[in-house]
Design a protein around this motif. Structure first.
Motif, PDB file in Angstrom:
ATOM      1  N   GLU A 188      13.026  37.490  26.645  1.00 48.37           N
ATOM      2  CA  GLU A 188      14.143  36.684  26.167  1.00 48.37           C
ATOM      3  C   GLU A 188      14.713  37.236  24.869  1.00 48.37           C
ATOM      4  OE1 GLU A 188      12.408  32.852  25.885  1.00 48.37           O
ATOM      5  OE2 GLU A 188      12.391  32.499  28.055  1.00 48.37           O
ATOM      6  N   GLN A 189      13.842  37.874  24.063  1.00 52.94           N
ATOM      7  CA  GLN A 189      14.303  38.412  22.790  1.00 52.94           C
ATOM      8  C   GLN A 189      15.312  39.538  22.974  1.00 52.94           C
ATOM      9  OE1 GLN A 189      10.680  39.433  20.727  1.00 52.94           O
ATOM     10  NE2 GLN A 189      10.472  37.412  19.826  1.00 52.94           N
ATOM     11  N   GLN A 190      15.342  40.117  24.161  1.00 54.80           N
ATOM     12  CA  GLN A 190      16.299  41.187  24.425  1.00 54.80           C
ATOM     13  C   GLN A 190      17.688  40.627  24.726  1.00 54.80           C
ATOM     14  OE1 GLN A 190      14.954  44.173  23.820  1.00 54.80           O
ATOM     15  NE2 GLN A 190      13.057  43.027  23.500  1.00 54.80           N
ATOM     16  N   GLN A 191      17.762  39.315  24.948  1.00 60.57           N
ATOM     17  CA  GLN A 191      19.038  38.694  25.309  1.00 60.57           C
ATOM     18  C   GLN A 191      19.721  38.134  24.059  1.00 60.57           C
ATOM     19  OE1 GLN A 191      18.091  35.685  28.184  1.00 60.57           O
ATOM     20  NE2 GLN A 191      16.848  37.060  29.448  1.00 60.57           N
ATOM     21  N   LYS A 192      20.970  38.495  23.865  1.00 66.31           N
ATOM     22  CA  LYS A 192      21.722  37.976  22.732  1.00 66.31           C
ATOM     23  C   LYS A 192      22.194  36.544  23.028  1.00 66.31           C
ATOM     24  CE  LYS A 192      21.381  41.794  20.382  1.00 66.31           C
ATOM     25  NZ  LYS A 192      20.520  41.862  19.181  1.00 66.31           N
ATOM     26  N   LEU A 193      22.361  35.760  21.966  1.00 65.27           N
ATOM     27  CA  LEU A 193      22.661  34.335  22.126  1.00 65.27           C
ATOM     28  C   LEU A 193      24.120  33.991  21.838  1.00 65.27           C
ATOM     29  CD1 LEU A 193      19.487  32.871  20.362  1.00 65.27           C
ATOM     30  CD2 LEU A 193      19.873  33.156  22.808  1.00 65.27           C
TER      31      LEU A 193
ATOM     32  N   VAL B 281      18.660  30.693  14.550  1.00 62.70           N
ATOM     33  CA  VAL B 281      18.805  31.950  15.285  1.00 62.70           C
ATOM     34  C   VAL B 281      18.636  33.107  14.307  1.00 62.70           C
ATOM     35  CG1 VAL B 281      20.414  33.407  16.573  1.00 62.70           C
ATOM     36  CG2 VAL B 281      20.290  30.956  17.047  1.00 62.70           C
ATOM     37  N   GLU B 282      17.722  34.001  14.610  1.00 64.17           N
ATOM     38  CA  GLU B 282      17.447  35.120  13.725  1.00 64.17           C
ATOM     39  C   GLU B 282      18.596  36.129  13.781  1.00 64.17           C
ATOM     40  OE1 GLU B 282      15.296  34.995  11.598  1.00 64.17           O
ATOM     41  OE2 GLU B 282      13.439  34.090  12.275  1.00 64.17           O
TER      42      GLU B 282
ATOM     43  N   ASN C 175      18.706  39.214  14.248  1.00 65.98           N
ATOM     44  CA  ASN C 175      18.664  40.245  15.286  1.00 65.98           C
ATOM     45  C   ASN C 175      18.882  39.672  16.695  1.00 65.98           C
ATOM     46  OD1 ASN C 175      16.261  38.879  15.477  1.00 65.98           O
ATOM     47  ND2 ASN C 175      14.956  40.689  15.460  1.00 65.98           N
ATOM     48  N   GLU C 176      19.192  38.368  16.778  1.00 68.05           N
ATOM     49  CA  GLU C 176      19.428  37.737  18.076  1.00 68.05           C
ATOM     50  C   GLU C 176      20.909  37.589  18.396  1.00 68.05           C
ATOM     51  OE1 GLU C 176      15.706  34.831  18.940  1.00 68.05           O
ATOM     52  OE2 GLU C 176      16.955  34.193  17.256  1.00 68.05           O
TER      53      GLU C 176
ATOM     54  N   HIS D 294       6.212  33.262  18.987  1.00 67.10           N
ATOM     55  CA  HIS D 294       6.836  34.504  18.536  1.00 67.10           C
ATOM     56  C   HIS D 294       5.784  35.602  18.506  1.00 67.10           C
ATOM     57  CE1 HIS D 294      10.578  32.432  17.266  1.00 67.10           C
ATOM     58  NE2 HIS D 294       9.744  31.425  17.130  1.00 67.10           N
TER      59      HIS D 294
END
Length: 514
Positions: free
Chosen positions: A60-65, A303-304, A306-307, A353
């Motif tokens: 999921e971390q590879q997906q931008k929000l 939201v971080e 890098n997201e 995380h």
């Protein structure tokens, strides 16, 4: 012991972790008992489920929000700058009333060691080099004492703020010893409650729990989001309810400017009927490496950086302000009722995380190996990940130069370090003196240094009678009546007029050097 061993082996095999017992035949009875205790202290089924969830998290971390994000609605956002004096006084009065009624607790997250600062003791014991040489714990304890005093002056009632300090296994005893040695910096020890955050096993990349030694599992603290479970499991949530505390102000130990038990923030959240509140500062620039408070798919979230993509980070409103500008500074409000509901219904769903780390492990010969590249993962929970579980959150924006200067790195980093925190504190205190009508001239070395004790002034109030119309020469230290200024471990006298300096020689009120 053999019966325990067989039962444990069966359980571990069920979860693919039987390798934890591979050195059993070589261990003596003492080390066997140590290994059994260590494994039995872990809910293997739960932590293996955690690992399975982390695999999904990594994906999921590879997906931008970007397409799922919305800023917090204006009606849920308040601001120190945009509020009228009457509104601020209303919030402050509400907060002081709650404090005077004993309904406010402070939740301090102080599990970190000062490793990145180059020291081997808890970060809260660190002295950033102010003239008084007060460590972080002392500054924050004195802010609690002062806000209790302000609440009593405002309401005529004497209430206490209970200080809940979350430590880690490494920092608990040093922190307790330090507080005892300094008599809790003037706080009643009955109102200072230490508790310990949890630990989670470290995993190899393929989901195996790592052995740190033949008889010990490798573990790491479960992150500041572990505070919720720790509050419950250590009995602190019961203590909160028994004391009649209705809300908590939560923050990390490393912010030198934190306004502990901030009555304006607490009052704002209370009057808005919020379950959760988050204090933010405007992002300094679009790509600043801080998380932003926003809404994702209709749920509140941090939201971080890098997201999201650069385009979203740089998006601006019609007035030119960044659309996503609410920078998170680990400074929160929680109602105690919300925490109880969250812990009973949602805690196991808290997001996880993953941090890839170089984790020491034992080889087939039982020797510890220290890898030179990441070989495993540590699982953490973040304190702000509770936000999606509330339907009642408000945001309160403050000024960075007044309320946020973290101490995270050594001075060599030149950012978020003791030097920057010290200068930010000095600059803020100079502004307090100037706003109260005083003036500070540079000292012989050309520098202008000012420190105001939290026991004298919580946030710049109460200084007019001391400094208005007066000129002082740096260094200037303002302390409360009766307070000793300790420099290099030695008391330098007692403040009578609450104005003094740091070299031990009285030069009079005009230059403020004592």
């Amino acid at each position: 012991m053999e019966h325990e061993y067989e039962n444990l082996r069966s359980s571990l095999t069920k979860h693919g972790q039987e390798h934890l017992l591979r050195f059993w035949p070589e261990l003596d009875d003492g080390r066997r008992a140590e290994l059994l205790r260590d494994i039995q202290s872990v809910d293997v089924e739960e932590v293996c489920a955690y690992f399975a969830r982390t695999v999904r998290t990594l994906e999921e971390q590879q997906q931008k929000l970007d397409d799922r994000m919305q800023p917090i609605p204006p009606e849920l956002s308040g601001s120190l700058q945009r509020s009228s004096p009457q509104e601020l006084e209303g919030y402050r009065a509400e907060g002081l009333q709650l404090i005077a009624s004993g309904k406010v607790g402070v939740l301090l997250m102080a599990g970190g060691q000062g490793t990145r600062l180059g020291v081997d003791f808890p970060k809260g014991m660190y002295d950033i080099g102010l003239p008084s040489h007060k460590p972080l714990f002392q500054i924050q304890a004195e802010r609690i004492r002062k806000v209790e005093q302000l609440a009593q002056q405002a309401t005529g009632k004497k209430g206490y703020v209970t200080w809940y300090i979350m430590t880690s296994g490494q920092t608990r005893e040093p922190t307790l010893d330090f507080l005892r040695k300094h008599n809790y910096f003037g706080l009643n020890s009955d109102n200072v409650k230490l508790f310990e955050q949890g630990m989670l096993p470290c995993f190899s990349m393929d989901g195996k729990i790592i052995l740190d030694s033949p008889s010990r599992i490798s573990k790491a603290p479960d992150g500041n989001g572990g505070v919720y479970r720790a509050l419950r499991d250590c009995g602190m949530l019961d203590d909160i309810e028994q004391r009649g505390i209705s809300c908590l102000h939560a923050h990390s130990v490393d912010n030198i400017l934190v306004q502990v038990a901030d009555p304006i923030f607490i009052g704002y959240c209370s009057l808005k009927g919020a379950q959760c509140g988050v204090k933010v500062v405007p992002k300094a620039y679009p790509t600043e490496a801080v998380g932003v408070v926003c809404s994702v798919d209709g749920k509140y979230q941090v939201v971080e950086y890098n997201e999201i993509t650069l385009a979203t980070a740089e998006r601006r409103n019609e007035d030119g302000e960044l659309t996503f500008s609410a920078g998170s500074i680990c400074n929160h409000y929680f109602s105690s009722q919300f925490l109880r509901v969250f812990l009973s219904q949602h805690e196991k769903s808290l997001p996880l995380h993953v941090a890839k780390k170089k984790i020491p492990y034992v080889d087939e010969n039982g020797l510890q190996i220290k890898p030179d590249k990441p070989n495993g993962i540590k699982i953490e929970k973040f304190v702000f990940d509770v936000f999606p579980f509330t339907d009642s959150l408000v945001v309160w924006e403050v000024l960075r130069n007044e309320e946020f200067s973290p101490v995270k790195n050594a001075d060599s980093a030149e950012k978020d370090c003791p030097r920057t925190a010290r200068q930010d504190t000095i600059n803020l205190h100079i502004s307090y003196v100037e706003k109260a009508g005083g003036k500070i001239l540079p000292g012989p070395d050309g520098s202008t240094i000012c420190e105001i004790s939290p026991l004298l002034s919580y946030a710049g109030e109460g200084l007019v009678d001391l400094v208005q119309g007066r000129t002082f020469t740096s260094p200037l230290v303002l302390t409360a009546p009766g307070e000793e200024l300790v420099v290099n471990g030695k008391a330098k006298g007692v403040a009578c007029g609450a104005v003094k300096g740091v070299n031990g020689v009285s030069n009079g009120i005009s230059n403020g050097v004592h």
